[in-house]
Motif scaffolding. Structure first.
Motif, short mmCIF file in Angstrom:
data_model
loop_
_atom_site.label_atom_id
_atom_site.label_comp_id
_atom_site.label_asym_id
_atom_site.label_seq_id
_atom_site.Cartn_x
_atom_site.Cartn_y
_atom_site.Cartn_z
N TYR A 1 7.84 5.55 1.38
CA TYR A 1 8.14 5.82 -0.02
C TYR A 1 6.94 6.51 -0.62
O TYR A 1 5.80 6.30 -0.20
CB TYR A 1 8.51 4.55 -0.79
N GLU A 2 7.19 7.35 -1.61
CA GLU A 2 6.12 8.17 -2.17
C GLU A 2 6.40 8.49 -3.62
O GLU A 2 7.50 8.28 -4.13
CB GLU A 2 5.99 9.47 -1.37
N PHE A 3 5.35 9.05 -4.27
CA PHE A 3 5.44 9.47 -5.67
C PHE A 3 4.96 10.91 -5.78
O PHE A 3 4.26 11.42 -4.90
CB PHE A 3 4.60 8.55 -6.56
N TRP A 4 5.35 11.57 -6.87
CA TRP A 4 4.91 12.95 -7.12
C TRP A 4 3.40 13.02 -7.03
O TRP A 4 2.68 12.10 -7.45
CB TRP A 4 5.40 13.37 -8.51
N GLU A 5 2.90 14.14 -6.49
CA GLU A 5 1.46 14.29 -6.26
C GLU A 5 0.64 14.10 -7.53
O GLU A 5 -0.50 13.65 -7.49
CB GLU A 5 1.18 15.68 -5.67
N GLU B 1 3.22 -3.22 -7.75
CA GLU B 1 4.56 -3.52 -8.24
C GLU B 1 5.61 -2.73 -7.46
O GLU B 1 6.64 -3.27 -7.05
CB GLU B 1 4.66 -3.19 -9.73
N ALA B 2 5.34 -1.44 -7.24
CA ALA B 2 6.28 -0.62 -6.49
C ALA B 2 6.42 -1.12 -5.06
O ALA B 2 7.54 -1.21 -4.52
CB ALA B 2 5.80 0.84 -6.48
N GLU B 3 5.32 -1.48 -4.43
CA GLU B 3 5.34 -1.98 -3.06
C GLU B 3 6.23 -3.23 -2.96
O GLU B 3 7.07 -3.35 -2.05
CB GLU B 3 3.91 -2.32 -2.61
N ALA B 4 6.08 -4.12 -3.90
CA ALA B 4 6.87 -5.35 -3.87
C ALA B 4 8.36 -5.05 -4.09
O ALA B 4 9.23 -5.61 -3.39
CB ALA B 4 6.37 -6.33 -4.94
N GLN B 5 8.67 -4.18 -5.04
CA GLN B 5 10.07 -3.86 -5.34
C GLN B 5 10.75 -3.16 -4.16
O GLN B 5 11.88 -3.50 -3.79
CB GLN B 5 10.14 -2.98 -6.58
N VAL B 6 10.07 -2.21 -3.55
CA VAL B 6 10.68 -1.45 -2.45
C VAL B 6 10.90 -2.37 -1.25
O VAL B 6 11.99 -2.40 -0.67
CB VAL B 6 9.80 -0.24 -2.07
N LYS C 1 6.57 2.19 4.68
CA LYS C 1 5.16 2.37 4.36
C LYS C 1 5.00 3.29 3.14
O LYS C 1 5.82 4.19 2.93
CB LYS C 1 4.41 3.00 5.54
N PHE C 2 3.93 3.08 2.41
CA PHE C 2 3.60 3.97 1.31
C PHE C 2 3.03 5.27 1.88
O PHE C 2 2.18 5.25 2.77
CB PHE C 2 2.58 3.30 0.39
N LYS C 3 3.51 6.41 1.39
CA LYS C 3 2.99 7.73 1.78
C LYS C 3 2.19 8.30 0.62
O LYS C 3 2.70 8.43 -0.50
CB LYS C 3 4.12 8.67 2.15
#
Length: 676
Positions: A164-168, A179-184, A193-195
Motif C-alpha cells: 500500500y502506498e500514498f502519493w509522493e 493509523e494507516a498500517e493498522a487499518q490496512v 507492506k508499506f511502499k
C-alpha cells in the motif's frame, strides 16, 4: 499474448516469427511509471490515445458496490481492482482506498477503482463530501489533522507481494502512517507492506518502526526499463565487450552486454545492464531518436535473432521484436537512407566558426555569442558565470579558440591527409578499416609540433590566470552542445594536467579527438563533414570535488513533467557519472509535489580523486552512505532552474559538483531529445 517460442502469426499471407518477449499492451502509459515503479497517473491516462477495434469494446461489469469496508479474499480485490498494462512486466492491479478518520471508529473504504478512478470522484459521487472545494480535498494530503487518508493497494508481481502506498507529495506523519498500517492490515486478507514513494516516506516509516519496500528496491526487480521510446528496423548485433562496438553499422540494433561510454550511430539499443538517463549511450539515443531499453538477460533472450533483420518497438510497458519477412527485407531503403534517419533535428548544424579571433579568451569575458570562436561548451559556461547564480561557483579557465586549431591543422596538411585517408580501400564501407585509419591519424596529430610562440602563450595564460595549478583540458568544438545535437561523450577530456609540457600534449589530444571513431561516425550520420568541424579547447582549473553529477531540468522520461528535475550523482570527480558502467545515484525532485523520489542509490566502493602527480586516482569510500541529501537535491533543483532561465527557458543538461557548501557548475548544454 502468451510467451510461446514456437508461436507463429500470419498477417496478409506472410508468416511472421515473433520473439517470446514482453508484450505491449493496447494502450501504453507514460514511461515515468515504469521508471518510478509506481501506479501511472489517471490524469495522464485520460490524455493517452484510446484503443481501437476489439480492445475498445467494453466488457460489461457485474453490479459492484461503490466500496467495501474490507477485502477478505482475492475475489474481493479482483472485483474492485483496475489493471494497468495487463500481460506485461509493468502489469499493476490496484485498488484505491480512503480511510475516513472522522467516522467513529475510523472507517475504511476500498473503492470500486474502475468506476471512480480518483479519490475525489468517490468522495463527491457517493456524497461523503458532496460540496467540498479542491482546497479542502488537498488538505487531506498535506496536514496532520486531515479527515481522510488517501492511498492505493497494489499487487507487485515482480516481488510477489501486496503493497500500500500514498502519493509522493503526501506529507505523512508517524501517527498517520501507524493509523494507516493498522487499518490496512486489519481489513485485508493477505500480508501487505508499506511502499515508500519519497525520501520523506522512508524517514517516517523508519521512525514509526514499520517495515517497508522502497521504490528503489522495486525498480531493481523490474526485468525491463524503457530509456527512450521509439521504433526501429535493423539487424540484431550482440556485442559482448567494447571491442565489438567498432563493427557496428548504422542499421544495426545493438544488444549490449556492457553499457559503454561511447557508441557509433545505430538503429536501436537494448542493454543487459541498467544505465541512467544521463549515460552517454542514452543521451546519444535521445539525440538520434532511436529506441533504447534495459532488458534483463538481453543477450540470452535475443540470441536466436542475432544477425537477423527485425522490427523493434520500445514502449513504456514493454518491448516488441518481430522478425522481418524476406519481402520486407527486400523493400528496405538503401543503407544511406536508413543511416540518415539518425541525423540532427531540423535547423541544427555546425556553427560557422570565426577564425579572426586568435587571443586566449578568459572565462569571465565569454558569453553565448562567443560560440563561433570558442564553441558552445566554453561560451555557455561564460554565460553561466555572468548570471551570478547564488551559492554557486564556476572554476576559472580560458579558451583556446578555433583559430589555433585551424592554423595547426593547415600547417600540417590535414585536409590532404583526410582526403587520402577517405580514399583508402574499404574506408567508406568497413567501420574497422575506418577505426584503424582514424587511430593512425590521431597518433600523427599528437606528434606534430606546435609553434613555439603559440605553446608559450598557452603556458603563460595557465601560469598567470590559473596559477600554474592542475587543470582539466576539455573539448569545445563547433559540433557539440547544439540545440539538435548534443555530441555527449564524443570528444576527449584530459584531467588534472599539472605541467607546461603536459598542457601542450593535452591540447593536441583534444584536437586529435575530432577523429575519435565514435565522433566521426556520429557526425557522419548527422551530416557534418570533417572539413566543417573545428575544435576549441577550454582549459579549466581542476577541482577535487566531494560529489559530482549531472542534472536535467525536466523529467527525461516524460516531457509532460516540466516541474521535475532529474539528478544523477556519484562521489568524487564526476567522470564516472555518465560512463554507464556503474549505475549512479539517481533521484527526481518535483517542485510541484515537493517530493524527492529515489530511482537508485550508488553502491560503489571507490571514487575518483585528483592525484597529486597529475591525472586521477581511485580511492575507497564509505559504502552505504547516500551521495545526495534532501537538502542538496532541493538546492540543485533551484540552481538548475536558474541555469535554465539563463538560456531562455530551454531545458538544460548540467554538469555540477560540490566542494564544501558550494555547488560548482562545470557545463550547461541544451537537453536534446528526438523521437521518430
Amino acid at each position: 499474448m502468451k510467451n510461446d517460442s514456437n508461436r507463429q502469426k500470419k498477417k496478409n499471407g506472410t508468416t511472421l516469427a515473433w520473439l517470446p518477449v514482453l508484450a505491449l499492451c493496447a494502450m501504453a502509459v507514460a514511461p515515468a511509471g515504469a521508471q518510478l515503479a509506481r501506479k501511472p497517473s489517471y490524469y495522464q491516462q485520460q490524455n493517452q490515445p484510446q484503443p481501437e477495434g476489439p480492445a475498445a469494446q467494453l466488457v460489461p461489469r457485474p453490479a459492484v458496490p461503490a466500496s467495501l469496508p474490507a477485502l477478505r479474499s482475492q475475489g474481493d480485490f479482483d472485483t474492485l481492482a483496475r489493471v494497468y498494462d495487463a500481460g506485461t512486466p509493468m502489469q499493476l492491479a490496484h485498488v484505491l482506498f480512503a480511510i475516513d478518520r472522522q467516522a467513529k471508529p475510523a472507517r475504511m473504504h476500498y473503492i470500486d477503482t474502475p468506476r471512480f478512478q480518483l479519490h475525489v470522484r468517490f468522495l463527491r459521487d457517493t456524497r461523503l463530501t458532496p460540496n467540498t472545494v479542491k482546497r479542502e480535498i488537498d488538505r487531506n494530503y498535506l496536514v496532520p489533522d486531515r479527515r481522510f487518508l488517501f492511498g492505493t493497494l497494489s499487487w507487485q508481481q515482480n516481488i510477489g507481494t501486496f503493497t500500500y502506498e500514498f502519493w509522493e507529495g503526501d506529507r505523512l506523519t508517524v501517527p498517520l502512517l501507524r493509523e494507516a498500517e493498522a487499518q490496512v492490515k486489519a481489513s485485508f486478507f493477505a500480508p501487505v507492506k508499506f511502499k515508500t514513494n519519497s525520501t520523506l516516506h522512508e524517514r517516517i516509516a523508519k521512525e514509526a518502526g514499520i517495515d517497508f519496500v522502497s521504490q528503489e528496491a522495486l525498480i531493481r526487480e523490474q526485468p525491463f526499463l524503457p530509456m527512450n521510446l521509439g521504433t526501429a528496423t535493423g539487424r540484431v548485433r550482440i556485442v559482448n565487450d567494447a571491442s565489438g562496438l567498432n563493427a557496428l553499422l548504422p542499421d544495426d540494433i545493438a544488444v549490449l552486454r556492457e553499457v559503454p561510454i561511447n557508441l557509433p550511430p545505430v538503429a536501436g539499443v537494448l542493454t543487459e545492464r541498467p544505465s541512467t538517463a544521463l549515460s552517454h549511450v542514452n543521451l546519444l539515443a535521445k539525440g538520434w531518436g532511436i529506441p533504447n531499453a534495459y532488458v534483463r538477460d538481453a543477450a540470452t533472450v535475443l540470441k536466436a535473432h542475432a544477425g537477423q533483420w527485425v522490427a523493434l518497438k520500445v514502449a513504456a510497458s514493454g518491448y516488441q521484436l518481430r522478425r522481418l519477412s524476406p519481402e520486407e527485407i527486400a523493400a528496405l531503403p538503401p543503407r544511406a537512407v536508413r543511416a540518415a534517419a539518425t541525423g540532427v533535428l531540423p535547423g541544427s548544424k555546425a556553427a560557422k566558426p570565426d577564425l579572426r579571433e586568435t587571443r586566449l579568451l578568459p572565462l569571465a569575458s565569454l558569453r553565448a555569442r562567443h560560440s563561433v570562436q570558442c564553441g558552445s561548451k566554453a561560451a555557455n559556461l561564460g554565460a553561466v558565470l555572468a548570471a551570478h547564480i547564488p551559492s554557486t561557483t564556476v572554476p576559472d579557465g580560458f579558451c583556446i579558440p578555433f583559430a589555433h586549431y585551424d592554423r595547426f591543422m593547415r600547417s600540417n596538411g590535414l585536409a590532404e591527409r583526410i582526403a587520402r585517408m577517405q580514399q583508402q580501400p574499404g574506408f567508406a564501407g568497413d567501420p574497422q578499416v575506418r577505426q584503424k585509419a582514424l587511430a593512425q591519424l590521431r597518433d600523427e596529430i599528437v606528434q606534430w609540433p606546435v609553434e613555439p610562440a603559440t605553446a608559450a602563450a598557452w603556458r603563460a595564460a595557465w601560469q598567470a590566470q590559473l596559477g600554474g595549478g592542475g587543470v582539466f583540458v576539455r573539448s569545445s568544438s563547433n559540433s557539440e552542445d547544439l540545440p539538435g545535437f548534443s555530441g555527449a561523450g564524443l570528444y576527449t577530456t584530459v584531467p588534472n594536467v599539472k605541467t607546461g609540457d603536459a598542457l601542450e600534449l593535452a591540447v593536441k589530444k583534444v584536437w586529435a579527438s575530432v577523429f575519435n571513431p565514435e565522433a566521426w561516425e556520429a557526425r557522419s550520420a548527422a551530416g557534418f563533414g570533417a572539413e566543417s568541424v573545428l575544435m576549441g579547447v577550454f582549459v579549466q582549473t581542476a577541482i577535487d570535488s566531494t560529489n559530482a553529477g549531472v542534472m536535467i531540468t525536466r523529467d527525461p522520461f516524460d516531457a509532460g513533467h516540466p516541474h521535475v528535475t532529474y539528478i544523477s550523482a556519484k562521489r568524487g570527480i564526476g567522470i564516472r557519472v555518465v560512463e554507464g558502467k556503474r549505475v549512479a545515484e539517481q533521484v527526481m525532485y518535483s517542485s510541484w509535489s515537493k517530493a524527492i523520489q529515489v530511482l537508485s542509490r550508488s553502491a560503489e566502493e571507490t571514487a575518483l580523486q585528483l592525484d597529486k602527480d597529475g591525472g586521477v586516482k581511485e580511492v575507497p569510500v564509505e559504502v552505504g552512505r547516500h551521495v545526495l541529501t534532501d537538502e542538496l537535491v532541493v538546492r540543485l533543483a533551484a540552481v538548475g532552474a536558474a541555469v535554465k532561465r539563463t538560456f531562455n527557458a530551454v531545458d538544460q543538461d548540467i554538469e555540477w559538483a560540490t566542494v564544501g557548501d558550494k555547488i560548482v557548475l562545470l557545463q550547461a548544454r541544451p537537453y536534446v531529445e528526438r523521437r521518430r
